[in-house]
Design a protein around this motif. Sequence first.
Motif, PDB file in Angstrom:
ATOM      1  N   LEU A  25       0.838  -1.212   0.000  1.00 16.55           N
ATOM      2  CA  LEU A  25       0.000   0.000   0.000  1.00 16.55           C
ATOM      3  C   LEU A  25       0.868   1.256   0.000  1.00 16.55           C
ATOM      4  N   PRO A  26       1.702   1.413  -1.023  1.00 18.95           N
ATOM      5  CA  PRO A  26       2.629   2.561  -1.015  1.00 18.95           C
ATOM      6  C   PRO A  26       1.921   3.906  -1.073  1.00 18.95           C
ATOM      7  N   HIS A  27       0.766   3.978  -1.745  1.00 22.46           N
ATOM      8  CA  HIS A  27       0.059   5.259  -1.870  1.00 22.46           C
ATOM      9  C   HIS A  27      -0.765   5.563  -0.624  1.00 22.46           C
ATOM     10  N   PHE A  28      -1.114   4.516   0.124  1.00 21.28           N
ATOM     11  CA  PHE A  28      -1.897   4.722   1.337  1.00 21.28           C
ATOM     12  C   PHE A  28      -0.990   5.080   2.513  1.00 21.28           C
ATOM     13  N   PHE A  29       0.091   4.319   2.667  1.00 22.33           N
ATOM     14  CA  PHE A  29       1.034   4.581   3.753  1.00 22.33           C
ATOM     15  C   PHE A  29       2.137   5.520   3.267  1.00 22.33           C
ATOM     16  N   LYS A  30       1.803   6.778   3.097  1.00 26.12           N
ATOM     17  CA  LYS A  30       2.786   7.760   2.653  1.00 26.12           C
ATOM     18  C   LYS A  30       3.637   8.212   3.829  1.00 26.12           C
ATOM     19  N   GLU A  31       4.869   8.601   3.521  1.00 25.68           N
ATOM     20  CA  GLU A  31       5.806   9.001   4.568  1.00 25.68           C
ATOM     21  C   GLU A  31       5.239  10.099   5.460  1.00 25.68           C
ATOM     22  N   GLY A  32       4.572  11.071   4.858  1.00 24.43           N
ATOM     23  CA  GLY A  32       4.125  12.226   5.616  1.00 24.43           C
ATOM     24  C   GLY A  32       3.012  11.951   6.599  1.00 24.43           C
ATOM     25  N   VAL A  33       2.303  10.832   6.446  1.00 23.51           N
ATOM     26  CA  VAL A  33       1.143  10.579   7.303  1.00 23.51           C
ATOM     27  C   VAL A  33       1.394   9.494   8.349  1.00 23.51           C
ATOM     28  N   LEU A  34       2.547   8.851   8.278  1.00 25.99           N
ATOM     29  CA  LEU A  34       2.792   7.709   9.167  1.00 25.99           C
ATOM     30  C   LEU A  34       2.758   8.116  10.637  1.00 25.99           C
ATOM     31  N   GLU A  35       3.278   9.294  10.940  1.00 29.46           N
ATOM     32  CA  GLU A  35       3.341   9.728  12.334  1.00 29.46           C
ATOM     33  C   GLU A  35       1.948   9.930  12.932  1.00 29.46           C
ATOM     34  N   HIS A  36       0.981  10.246  12.093  1.00 20.28           N
ATOM     35  CA  HIS A  36      -0.334  10.623  12.595  1.00 20.28           C
ATOM     36  C   HIS A  36      -1.416   9.576  12.331  1.00 20.28           C
ATOM     37  N   ASN A  37      -1.283   8.839  11.255  1.00 22.03           N
ATOM     38  CA  ASN A  37      -2.364   7.946  10.834  1.00 22.03           C
ATOM     39  C   ASN A  37      -2.120   6.477  11.136  1.00 22.03           C
ATOM     40  N   VAL A  38      -0.996   6.146  11.735  1.00 20.20           N
ATOM     41  CA  VAL A  38      -0.688   4.747  12.051  1.00 20.20           C
ATOM     42  C   VAL A  38      -0.424   4.617  13.553  1.00 20.20           C
ATOM     43  N   SER A  39      -1.187   3.749  14.221  1.00 21.04           N
ATOM     44  CA  SER A  39      -1.001   3.504  15.651  1.00 21.04           C
ATOM     45  C   SER A  39      -0.388   2.122  15.836  1.00 21.04           C
ATOM     46  N   ILE A  40       0.583   2.030  16.750  1.00 24.43           N
ATOM     47  CA  ILE A  40       1.258   0.768  17.035  1.00 24.43           C
ATOM     48  C   ILE A  40       1.109   0.470  18.521  1.00 24.43           C
ATOM     49  N   TRP A  41       0.522  -0.682  18.832  1.00 22.04           N
ATOM     50  CA  TRP A  41       0.306  -1.077  20.222  1.00 22.04           C
ATOM     51  C   TRP A  41       0.997  -2.413  20.475  1.00 22.04           C
ATOM     52  N   SER A  42       1.508  -2.591  21.686  1.00 20.31           N
ATOM     53  CA  SER A  42       2.165  -3.846  22.054  1.00 20.31           C
ATOM     54  C   SER A  42       1.868  -4.190  23.508  1.00 20.31           C
ATOM     55  N   THR A  43       1.822  -5.490  23.792  1.00 23.85           N
ATOM     56  CA  THR A  43       1.758  -5.914  25.190  1.00 23.85           C
ATOM     57  C   THR A  43       3.122  -5.677  25.827  1.00 23.85           C
ATOM     58  N   ASN A  44       3.166  -5.751  27.139  1.00 16.73           N
ATOM     59  CA  ASN A  44       4.399  -5.418  27.859  1.00 16.73           C
ATOM     60  C   ASN A  44       5.296  -6.650  28.055  1.00 16.73           C
ATOM     61  N   THR A  45       5.728  -7.241  26.932  1.00 12.00           N
ATOM     62  CA  THR A  45       6.708  -8.322  26.990  1.00 12.00           C
ATOM     63  C   THR A  45       7.807  -8.015  25.982  1.00 12.00           C
ATOM     64  N   ASP A  46       9.010  -8.520  26.242  1.00 11.83           N
ATOM     65  CA  ASP A  46      10.126  -8.243  25.339  1.00 11.83           C
ATOM     66  C   ASP A  46       9.849  -8.738  23.928  1.00 11.83           C
ATOM     67  N   ARG A  47       9.235  -9.930  23.825  1.00  5.05           N
ATOM     68  CA  ARG A  47       9.049 -10.527  22.502  1.00  5.05           C
ATOM     69  C   ARG A  47       8.045  -9.756  21.650  1.00  5.05           C
ATOM     70  N   THR A  48       6.992  -9.195  22.262  1.00  2.00           N
ATOM     71  CA  THR A  48       6.031  -8.415  21.473  1.00  2.00           C
ATOM     72  C   THR A  48       6.570  -7.024  21.158  1.00  2.00           C
ATOM     73  N   LYS A  49       7.242  -6.415  22.116  1.00  2.24           N
ATOM     74  CA  LYS A  49       7.814  -5.089  21.861  1.00  2.24           C
ATOM     75  C   LYS A  49       8.889  -5.171  20.780  1.00  2.24           C
ATOM     76  N   GLU A  50       9.698  -6.226  20.819  1.00  2.09           N
ATOM     77  CA  GLU A  50      10.732  -6.396  19.800  1.00  2.09           C
ATOM     78  C   GLU A  50      10.105  -6.680  18.435  1.00  2.09           C
ATOM     79  N   THR A  51       9.018  -7.449  18.416  1.00  3.22           N
ATOM     80  CA  THR A  51       8.324  -7.726  17.161  1.00  3.22           C
ATOM     81  C   THR A  51       7.786  -6.444  16.549  1.00  3.22           C
TER      82      THR A  51
END
Length: 482
Positions: A158-184
């Motif tokens: 999805l190169p046209h959807f995930f543009k560089e300029g919008v990644l900071e605002h339009n993409v959320s990244i969540w992880s559980t509090n374990t080393d293996r998920t945070k590293e993933t």
Amino acid sequence: MSTQNQHKSLVLALLISIFLTKNCADSDDQTECLSETKHPYMNFATKTPYYHAHGNIREELSTLQSSGCDVHSVWMMVRHGSRHPTKIDGSFIRHHLPLLRKKLVNAYHHGLGSLCRKDLELLKEWDPDKLSHDRRMQLFETGRVEMKELGARVREALPHFFKEGVLEHNVSIWSTNTDRTKETAKVFLEGFSPSQNLEKNIVVKEHDRIMEFHEICHKYNEKIFNGSHIPAFLKFLKGPELLSVVGSVSERIAVPVERLHVVLMYNACRYYKVMEPLKHSAWCAVFSRKDMEVMEFGEDLFVYHDHGYALDITYEQACPAVQDLLQRFRYQSDSSVFYFTHLETVVKVMTRFGFFNDSKPLTWNAMDSRRRWRTSDFGGFGSNIAFLLTKCRDVGYGCEIRVCGSCHIRMRWTVNTYINEKKVHLPRCAYTTGCPWLVFQQLYGQYAVCPFDELCGNKGFGSKVVSEQWKFWRKLNILREL
């Protein structure tokens, strides 16, 4: 033929027989040489390496877009990548298998068993210390690479959807509090956006209702600990299928083994193959293909009762994740979210949507090779489920509106679903360009309201309601995967 010649022929036949038994040039399944197998059995249930199970999201979305669909939102849930074993797994493997190896090598040199010579050499070279105690539960390098490549494929799809300029605002990244998920999550982002440092955007949560709802659902923990899954699994452990594996392995290595030894050898087989995918995993040599299928089914059975359809509460408690998906898609905004979590969560969400549901429940005494519930396909390391909100040309309506002679094609919102980067149709909603949003809402809209605490009977238990007894059982059960 003279008696002497007959004797020579019999001796020659015996020597050929011995040679075939030891070298497995053209052998049956019971004496197959791992070292000479081009396509070894790789369905390792919840320890199946991601490279063996995944499709290609780039190709899938290329097909989707060519059919007239544009992506507007992505909701994706990912299990962590392949990792080192738990403390108890690694300790048992390092302390028990070297002694067993010594016994089987001695038996081989006495002309016993049916191991191939090359496989014996693999076992001699096996290094138990590669499963480092200091790295327990942390990602293998292969796990890091696979998850980084997954991130790259998602971005490239999805190169046209995930543009560089919008990644900071339009993409959320969540992880559980374990080393293996945070590293993933971290390595996924390295592949997803190598030119930007998005690691700082990872939101880490503990006992979160979307990523770890099972940890805070009292009714689930109570029912699972006191429910039917433990007796069912224990019956399998004592049943004829697993006993046949114990007998088969004992005969193959000419060393009497117990069920615990079989499980340890099976786990060592899987971990080392995941860790070093280009090499033969030495302990896989003690199993036939049939043995592997039985071991795979055993873990499928356990996961079925733990995360699947055996108890209603198992999948009912996943409503916070479905609620989150519905809320995010309802507003049809160009935003996306990626959750990095564990097997328990990913599989329960799949189950909540009705995937891999056999017409008959899995039972300990009926191993069906045609079953849909195969964790090798959907529950291995790195397994994921992705929902894409798309806007598609509704070709079935033709020219719906004409303005000044121009044809305006009717558009409709749809939901496309992918498991391990492969297109899958939602149960009861199989459309080429995805499940129409209105139908999706009819099927799953009820979960927009999720009385989680009431459903789980959490009143009076606070936010941490995991049974200590159940935690103890989970740690002891070396077939269980997290």
